[in-house]
Write a protein that holds these residues in place. Structure first.
Motif, PDB file in Angstrom:
ATOM      1  N   ASP A 178      35.367  34.702  39.623  1.00 15.61           N
ATOM      2  CA  ASP A 178      34.070  34.039  39.593  1.00 15.61           C
ATOM      3  C   ASP A 178      34.179  32.715  40.359  1.00 15.61           C
ATOM      4  OD1 ASP A 178      31.313  34.078  37.964  1.00 15.61           O
ATOM      5  OD2 ASP A 178      32.054  32.017  38.082  1.00 15.61           O
ATOM      6  N   ASN A 181      35.470  29.711  38.481  1.00 14.19           N
ATOM      7  CA  ASN A 181      36.833  29.736  37.942  1.00 14.19           C
ATOM      8  C   ASN A 181      37.619  28.545  38.507  1.00 14.19           C
ATOM      9  OD1 ASN A 181      39.648  30.361  37.477  1.00 14.19           O
ATOM     10  ND2 ASN A 181      39.058  32.508  37.208  1.00 14.19           N
ATOM     11  N   GLU A 235      33.131  43.783  39.602  1.00 12.17           N
ATOM     12  CA  GLU A 235      32.322  42.572  39.800  1.00 12.17           C
ATOM     13  C   GLU A 235      31.641  42.132  38.517  1.00 12.17           C
ATOM     14  OE1 GLU A 235      29.745  42.090  43.242  1.00 12.17           O
ATOM     15  OE2 GLU A 235      30.663  43.877  44.119  1.00 12.17           O
ATOM     16  N   GLN A 236      31.040  43.085  37.832  1.00  8.19           N
ATOM     17  CA  GLN A 236      30.307  42.763  36.606  1.00  8.19           C
ATOM     18  C   GLN A 236      31.240  42.255  35.510  1.00  8.19           C
ATOM     19  OE1 GLN A 236      30.064  45.513  38.364  1.00  8.19           O
ATOM     20  NE2 GLN A 236      27.920  45.701  39.027  1.00  8.19           N
ATOM     21  N   SER A 239      32.436  38.512  36.672  1.00  8.24           N
ATOM     22  CA  SER A 239      31.403  37.472  36.786  1.00  8.24           C
ATOM     23  C   SER A 239      31.256  36.685  35.479  1.00  8.24           C
ATOM     24  CB  SER A 239      30.056  38.109  37.152  1.00  8.24           C
ATOM     25  OG  SER A 239      30.110  38.674  38.439  1.00  8.24           O
ATOM     26  N   ASP A 240      31.181  35.354  35.626  1.00  7.89           N
ATOM     27  CA  ASP A 240      30.983  34.422  34.494  1.00  7.89           C
ATOM     28  C   ASP A 240      32.138  34.445  33.499  1.00  7.89           C
ATOM     29  OD1 ASP A 240      28.412  33.649  35.484  1.00  7.89           O
ATOM     30  OD2 ASP A 240      27.579  35.484  34.612  1.00  7.89           O
ATOM     31  N   MET A 255      32.643  42.057  48.285  1.00 11.12           N
ATOM     32  CA  MET A 255      32.199  41.259  47.139  1.00 11.12           C
ATOM     33  C   MET A 255      31.984  39.802  47.513  1.00 11.12           C
ATOM     34  SD  MET A 255      34.915  42.828  44.376  1.00 11.12           S
ATOM     35  CE  MET A 255      35.221  44.604  44.295  1.00 11.12           C
ATOM     36  N   ARG A 258      29.472  36.924  46.086  1.00 10.60           N
ATOM     37  CA  ARG A 258      29.268  37.101  44.647  1.00 10.60           C
ATOM     38  C   ARG A 258      30.524  36.699  43.871  1.00 10.60           C
ATOM     39  NH1 ARG A 258      27.475  41.361  47.368  1.00 10.60           N
ATOM     40  NH2 ARG A 258      29.234  42.716  46.786  1.00 10.60           N
ATOM     41  N   LEU A 259      31.690  36.996  44.454  1.00  9.19           N
ATOM     42  CA  LEU A 259      32.953  36.575  43.874  1.00  9.19           C
ATOM     43  C   LEU A 259      33.717  35.735  44.900  1.00  9.19           C
ATOM     44  CD1 LEU A 259      34.251  39.815  42.086  1.00  9.19           C
ATOM     45  CD2 LEU A 259      32.994  37.901  41.078  1.00  9.19           C
ATOM     46  N   HIS A 260      34.550  34.843  44.411  1.00 12.08           N
ATOM     47  CA  HIS A 260      35.379  34.022  45.293  1.00 12.08           C
ATOM     48  C   HIS A 260      36.638  34.806  45.657  1.00 12.08           C
ATOM     49  CE1 HIS A 260      37.379  30.502  46.963  1.00 12.08           C
ATOM     50  NE2 HIS A 260      38.444  30.786  46.206  1.00 12.08           N
TER      51      HIS A 260
END
Length: 303
Positions: A178, A181, A235-236, A239-240, A255, A258-260
């Protein structure tokens, strides 16, 4: 005068049945695969038993085990079937009018990075050819050896006479997490990586990621907080959360945003290879398809 031989009872269908029973270690499983009665399988094997003067298969638990002579015959049968099918392939190939199917066994990485572009090129060049995908999940070699697929893609090793390999792409592992993070704020050290909360993707428990062996060689063992059967929900899940996953770079690119994505504190190459057997080695359709896959891989590597 016509001279008859005991080997006249051996035909291509009988050889295919022998190989299938050998691979599946079961008469009933072979019958189910071929959609025939088990008696049909038994009859074919019984004919071969008479020719070879050997039981070929003996009962073992709920299945059967091959004799030494059976194993030798199966090895010969695989090569023979592949050579004959190769010789029977049309010499002149026109993708625009070609019919048939190309069946590929691969994992999420290849389905995400190579297959979409390959499918588009296949549809454009050979609109009547069907594309069938199988989930390799650690069984790509079995799919190829049992003639369930024409091509296997992935970081696997398939050896033996009658099998061919072409290297098409070298990938490497990276971290995805995320964007919030704390590990996304700077370069990740090996100690910080080892202490992170990890997600493992095991392909339904049939695959151990290559980077784990590299860590083990350095005396580092990491345990997953979350284990997933594949990358579909990665991904889901991340995330967070503070979770970190180590995945191939070309897969991680999809990705981005949406993701690092962060480099690992160590480098592990991933060799993506293409395998096929003598059965399709000379097939115009499959030679053309393999060329398309190699072209897509080159484009992926250059991107």
């Amino acid at each position: 005068m016509t001279v008859h031989s005991a080997v006249d009872a051996i035909d291509m269908g009988t050889l295919r049945t022998l190989v299938l029973v050998y691979d599946l270690k079961s008469f009933s499983a072979a019958a189910k695969r071929l959609d025939v009665n088990q008696s049909t399988i038994s009859y074919a094997v019984e004919r071969l038993r008479g020719v070879m003067q050997d039981p070929l298969f003996v009962r073992k638990g709920n299945g059967v085990s091959a004799t030494e002579r059976c194993a030798a015959m199966v090895a010969w049968a695989r090569d023979t079937i592949g050579e004959i099918e190769g010789l029977a392939s049309p010499i002149v190939f026109d993708p625009a009018t070609a019919q048939g199917a190309v069946t590929i066994s691969c994992n999420h990485h290849e389905r995400k990075t190579l297959i979409p572009r390959f499918s588009a090129l296949l549809r454009a060049g050979a609109p009547q050819v069907r594309l069938v995908l199988l989930d390799a999940a650690g069984h790509g070699n079995v799919h190829l050896k049992q003639n369930q697929c024409d091509i296997v893609l992935g970081p696997v090793g398939i050896v033996g006479e009658g099998f061919f390999r072409r290297h098409i792409l070298t990938d490497h592992y990276v971290c995805v997490m995320d964007p919030a993070n704390p590990l996304a704020r700077g370069r990740i050290t090996l100690s910080a990586y080892a202490e992170a909360e990890h997600v493992f993707v095991t392909h339904s428990g049939e695959w151990q990621p290559l980077y784990l062996d590299v860590l083990k060689a350095r005396g580092i063992a990491i345990a997953p907080m979350v284990t997933l059967p594949n990358h579909d929900s990665l991904e889901q899940v991340i995330s967070d959360t503070p979770l970190v996953a180590t995945i191939p770079y070309h897969l991680a690119r999809s990705m981005r945003g949406r993701l690092h994505i962060a480099p690992l504190p160590f480098r592990v190459p991933i060799s993506i290879d293409m395998y096929w057997s003598g059965r399709t080695a000379k097939s115009g359709l499959h030679k053309w398809a393999r060329g398309l896959i190699a072209e897509v891989a080159r484009s992926c590597a250059a991107a």
